[in-house]
Enzyme design. Sequence first.
Site, PDB file in Angstrom:
ATOM      1  N   ARG A 175      88.405  65.799  50.039  1.00  0.00           N
ATOM      2  CA  ARG A 175      88.938  65.270  48.534  1.00  0.00           C
ATOM      3  C   ARG A 175      88.638  63.783  49.040  1.00  0.00           C
ATOM      4  O   ARG A 175      88.230  63.153  50.267  1.00  0.00           O
ATOM      5  CB  ARG A 175      90.678  65.304  49.007  1.00  0.00           C
ATOM      6  CG  ARG A 175      91.191  67.259  48.857  1.00  0.00           C
ATOM      7  CD  ARG A 175      92.293  67.073  48.688  1.00  0.00           C
ATOM      8  NE  ARG A 175      92.789  68.742  48.752  1.00  0.00           N
ATOM      9  CZ  ARG A 175      93.819  69.080  49.694  1.00  0.00           C
ATOM     10  NH1 ARG A 175      94.410  68.410  50.284  1.00  0.00           N
ATOM     11  NH2 ARG A 175      94.199  70.357  49.435  1.00  0.00           N
ATOM     12  N   ARG A 268     100.783  66.110  44.445  1.00  0.00           N
ATOM     13  CA  ARG A 268      99.803  64.966  45.341  1.00  0.00           C
ATOM     14  C   ARG A 268      98.330  64.937  44.129  1.00  0.00           C
ATOM     15  O   ARG A 268      97.685  64.402  44.133  1.00  0.00           O
ATOM     16  CB  ARG A 268      99.634  66.358  45.847  1.00  0.00           C
ATOM     17  CG  ARG A 268      98.705  66.135  47.519  1.00  0.00           C
ATOM     18  CD  ARG A 268      98.518  66.837  48.811  1.00  0.00           C
ATOM     19  NE  ARG A 268      98.038  67.946  47.886  1.00  0.00           N
ATOM     20  CZ  ARG A 268      97.987  69.089  49.132  1.00  0.00           C
ATOM     21  NH1 ARG A 268      97.862  68.937  49.758  1.00  0.00           N
ATOM     22  NH2 ARG A 268      97.465  70.788  48.238  1.00  0.00           N
ATOM     23  N   ARG A 279      96.958  78.798  44.862  1.00  0.00           N
ATOM     24  CA  ARG A 279      97.868  78.115  45.964  1.00  0.00           C
ATOM     25  C   ARG A 279      99.684  78.744  45.114  1.00  0.00           C
ATOM     26  O   ARG A 279      99.748  78.992  46.511  1.00  0.00           O
ATOM     27  CB  ARG A 279      97.027  76.459  45.637  1.00  0.00           C
ATOM     28  CG  ARG A 279      96.225  76.247  46.428  1.00  0.00           C
ATOM     29  CD  ARG A 279      95.962  74.747  47.192  1.00  0.00           C
ATOM     30  NE  ARG A 279      94.948  74.984  46.967  1.00  0.00           N
ATOM     31  CZ  ARG A 279      94.259  73.784  48.274  1.00  0.00           C
ATOM     32  NH1 ARG A 279      95.143  73.447  49.181  1.00  0.00           N
ATOM     33  NH2 ARG A 279      93.361  73.959  48.436  1.00  0.00           N
TER      34      ARG A 279
HETATM   35  N1  LIG Z   1     110.105  66.599  51.489  1.00  0.00           N
HETATM   36  C1  LIG Z   1     110.072  65.906  50.556  1.00  0.00           C
HETATM   37  N2  LIG Z   1     109.946  65.792  49.558  1.00  0.00           N
HETATM   38  C2  LIG Z   1     109.201  65.555  48.964  1.00  0.00           C
HETATM   39  N3  LIG Z   1     107.601  65.402  48.056  1.00  0.00           N
HETATM   40  C3  LIG Z   1     107.243  65.848  49.662  1.00  0.00           C
HETATM   41  C4  LIG Z   1     108.082  65.950  51.152  1.00  0.00           C
HETATM   42  N4  LIG Z   1     107.503  66.214  51.862  1.00  0.00           N
HETATM   43  C5  LIG Z   1     106.144  65.805  51.557  1.00  0.00           C
HETATM   44  N5  LIG Z   1     106.092  65.656  49.840  1.00  0.00           N
HETATM   45  C6  LIG Z   1     104.796  65.598  49.048  1.00  0.00           C
HETATM   46  O1  LIG Z   1     104.234  66.333  49.056  1.00  0.00           O
HETATM   47  C7  LIG Z   1     103.026  66.710  48.752  1.00  0.00           C
HETATM   48  C8  LIG Z   1     102.159  67.971  49.803  1.00  0.00           C
HETATM   49  O2  LIG Z   1     102.057  66.883  50.958  1.00  0.00           O
HETATM   50  P1  LIG Z   1     101.343  67.753  52.332  1.00  0.00           P
HETATM   51  O3  LIG Z   1     100.050  67.406  51.329  1.00  0.00           O
HETATM   52  O4  LIG Z   1     102.116  67.309  53.173  1.00  0.00           O
HETATM   53  O5  LIG Z   1     101.396  69.257  51.835  1.00  0.00           O
HETATM   54  P2  LIG Z   1     100.394  70.556  52.703  1.00  0.00           P
HETATM   55  O6  LIG Z   1     102.062  71.361  53.289  1.00  0.00           O
HETATM   56  O7  LIG Z   1      99.961  69.871  54.076  1.00  0.00           O
HETATM   57  O8  LIG Z   1      99.702  70.777  51.645  1.00  0.00           O
HETATM   58  P3  LIG Z   1      97.773  71.588  52.589  1.00  0.00           P
HETATM   59  O9  LIG Z   1      98.205  73.414  52.407  1.00  0.00           O
HETATM   60  O10 LIG Z   1      97.683  72.078  51.047  1.00  0.00           O
HETATM   61  O11 LIG Z   1      97.267  70.824  53.172  1.00  0.00           O
HETATM   62  C9  LIG Z   1     102.148  65.283  49.208  1.00  0.00           C
HETATM   63  O12 LIG Z   1     101.566  64.947  47.906  1.00  0.00           O
HETATM   64  C10 LIG Z   1     103.427  64.553  49.795  1.00  0.00           C
HETATM   65  O13 LIG Z   1     104.062  63.000  49.537  1.00  0.00           O
HETATM   66  N1  LIG Z   2      93.416  79.858  58.882  1.00  0.00           N
HETATM   67  C1  LIG Z   2      93.419  78.455  59.018  1.00  0.00           C
HETATM   68  N2  LIG Z   2      93.839  77.642  57.815  1.00  0.00           N
HETATM   69  C2  LIG Z   2      93.764  76.509  57.546  1.00  0.00           C
HETATM   70  C3  LIG Z   2      93.039  75.972  58.882  1.00  0.00           C
HETATM   71  N3  LIG Z   2      93.279  74.526  58.160  1.00  0.00           N
HETATM   72  C4  LIG Z   2      93.528  74.186  57.370  1.00  0.00           C
HETATM   73  N4  LIG Z   2      93.876  75.514  56.931  1.00  0.00           N
HETATM   74  C5  LIG Z   2      95.111  75.631  56.039  1.00  0.00           C
HETATM   75  O1  LIG Z   2      94.552  76.090  54.463  1.00  0.00           O
HETATM   76  C6  LIG Z   2      95.533  75.634  53.742  1.00  0.00           C
HETATM   77  C7  LIG Z   2      95.353  75.031  52.712  1.00  0.00           C
HETATM   78  O2  LIG Z   2      94.245  73.457  53.610  1.00  0.00           O
HETATM   79  P1  LIG Z   2      94.326  72.632  52.440  1.00  0.00           P
HETATM   80  O3  LIG Z   2      93.443  71.200  53.275  1.00  0.00           O
HETATM   81  O4  LIG Z   2      92.781  72.471  51.850  1.00  0.00           O
HETATM   82  O5  LIG Z   2      95.117  71.599  51.495  1.00  0.00           O
HETATM   83  C8  LIG Z   2      96.561  75.121  54.263  1.00  0.00           C
HETATM   84  O6  LIG Z   2      98.045  75.766  54.044  1.00  0.00           O
HETATM   85  C9  LIG Z   2      96.001  74.675  55.095  1.00  0.00           C
HETATM   86  O7  LIG Z   2      97.527  74.953  56.148  1.00  0.00           O
HETATM   87  C10 LIG Z   2      92.473  76.694  60.024  1.00  0.00           C
HETATM   88  O8  LIG Z   2      91.619  75.765  60.322  1.00  0.00           O
HETATM   89  N5  LIG Z   2      92.523  77.769  60.109  1.00  0.00           N
END
Ligand SMILES: Nc1ncnc2c1ncn2[C@@H]1O[C@H](COP(=O)(O)OP(=O)(O)OP(=O)(O)O)[C@@H](O)[C@H]1O
Ligand SMILES: Nc1nc2c(ncn2[C@@H]2O[C@H](COP(=O)(O)O)[C@@H](O)[C@H]2O)c(=O)[nH]1
Length: 404
Positions: A175, A268, A279
Amino acid sequence: MGEAPALFVGDLQNGFSNGCDLKSKGFETAMIVGDKKYVIGGNDDELALSIGVRIFDKSTNTWSIPTFLGTKPKPCKGFSAMLLDEDRICLIKRASPPEDRIWFLEVDTQFVREQKRILGTDVVAWSKGVVGDAQKPIVISGPSGVGKGTLISKLMKEFPSMFGFSVSHTTRAPRDKEIDGVDYHFTERSVMEKDIKDGKFLEFASVHGNLYGTSVEAVEVVADAGKRCILDIDVQGARSVRATPLEAIFIFIRPPSFEDLEKRLRARGTETEEQIQKRLRNAKEELKQGESSGLFDYVLENDDLEDCYLRLKKLLGLDGSAGATFKSSPQTVNLPSPIDRPVAKRDYKILTNCGENLLGLDVSSLKGGAPGRTRGLKMYTMNSFSDGINGIEERTNDYELMWY
Ligand SMILES: Nc1ncnc2c1ncn2[C@@H]1O[C@H](COP(=O)(O)OP(=O)(O)OP(=O)(O)O)[C@@H](O)[C@H]1O
Ligand SMILES: Nc1nc2c(ncn2[C@@H]2O[C@H](COP(=O)(O)O)[C@@H](O)[C@H]2O)c(=O)[nH]1
């Protein structure tokens, strides 16, 4: 750990046989485990990048090169070796830096047996030894958009020297603002599939149409930096890690509602509508599994971000409470160098004779192991000197042990 084997002596440079079915030849040694003889030493390849291992199967009279899992140790000027529990061999490298000194070659551990079954080949797994009880890694899982990455970033920002992020591999496109090697190792599917086949991954899964995986190296790099490893992986990945000896703490993050999850994912702005739909579909199953399978040690609701972060810190013991933290941060092995005499072993105490002083390793409480580090090694010095291995063995109890 089970019953200790009898005293076992191994020195790999001097070319001797100890009468315990251990024979050395130059920088090679052979250890018998069941029907197999493991010849360790020399170089693994023409580039001499790592210590080699080959196997002689007495039942079929054939030699083979096994599949190697884990990071291999670099070649050295000799090493001492002991068989532990009939399933792993402890190597003490000569004249190597402390953090590269103790290694374990797993030949018949549960992990290796499982990998043999999956890969259909002979398998051995390398694992580096770490002194002390390193803190358990943390696996954070939950549906896409729930806020895992946001919570992890906050932890890493507030405690930069305490936590290290396990940088996953993925076949998805980067991204905007994502940096290769920092957010992910962005990789080609064919390359990643080959690396998976070669046993370089602790776990992997197909997530939302792309391949994601945690390499063994990603976890080891964090452990080597003396930090506590955080993995952000999906529920399938968490299940796979649960089946390894990594001994992590598993935390599932759930949204306050499905509608909130959808809002966050859309806000996001990193996915197309089609990807968002995919998703969200997957999130339903992940939520079901995450909350019902007993896979996770903790479930945290990410309602208000600051509030959730406080609860996360509390369960990690970062608010002054005991929480789920464990002893001190890892120490690396610090044996004096060079080790120029043989090694003795009894009851999980390995003694090395280093000239003026004796140095011991206690391997009675090993934890973890391949894939990843072998933790729980204890080290001690002894404040007297004795000639010869037999002397050391007999007089050990007379000496005061000074534990590190
Ligand atoms: N408690 C919250 N309330 C509102 N918005 C939130 C909260 N926590 C996170 N966010 C927002 O939600 C969005 C998704 O968060 P984040 O990217 O950390 O999710 P993630 O679980 O890591 O997703 P992925 O698995 O796709 O990587 C972001 O824009 C973040 O700023
Ligand atoms: N099994 C695994 N899942 C992973 C790993 N790294 C990230 N993730 C999961 O993928 C989704 C999507 O991530 P995104 O960055 O494309 O939004 C998210 O649920 C991550 O937790 C991995 O090494 N192994």
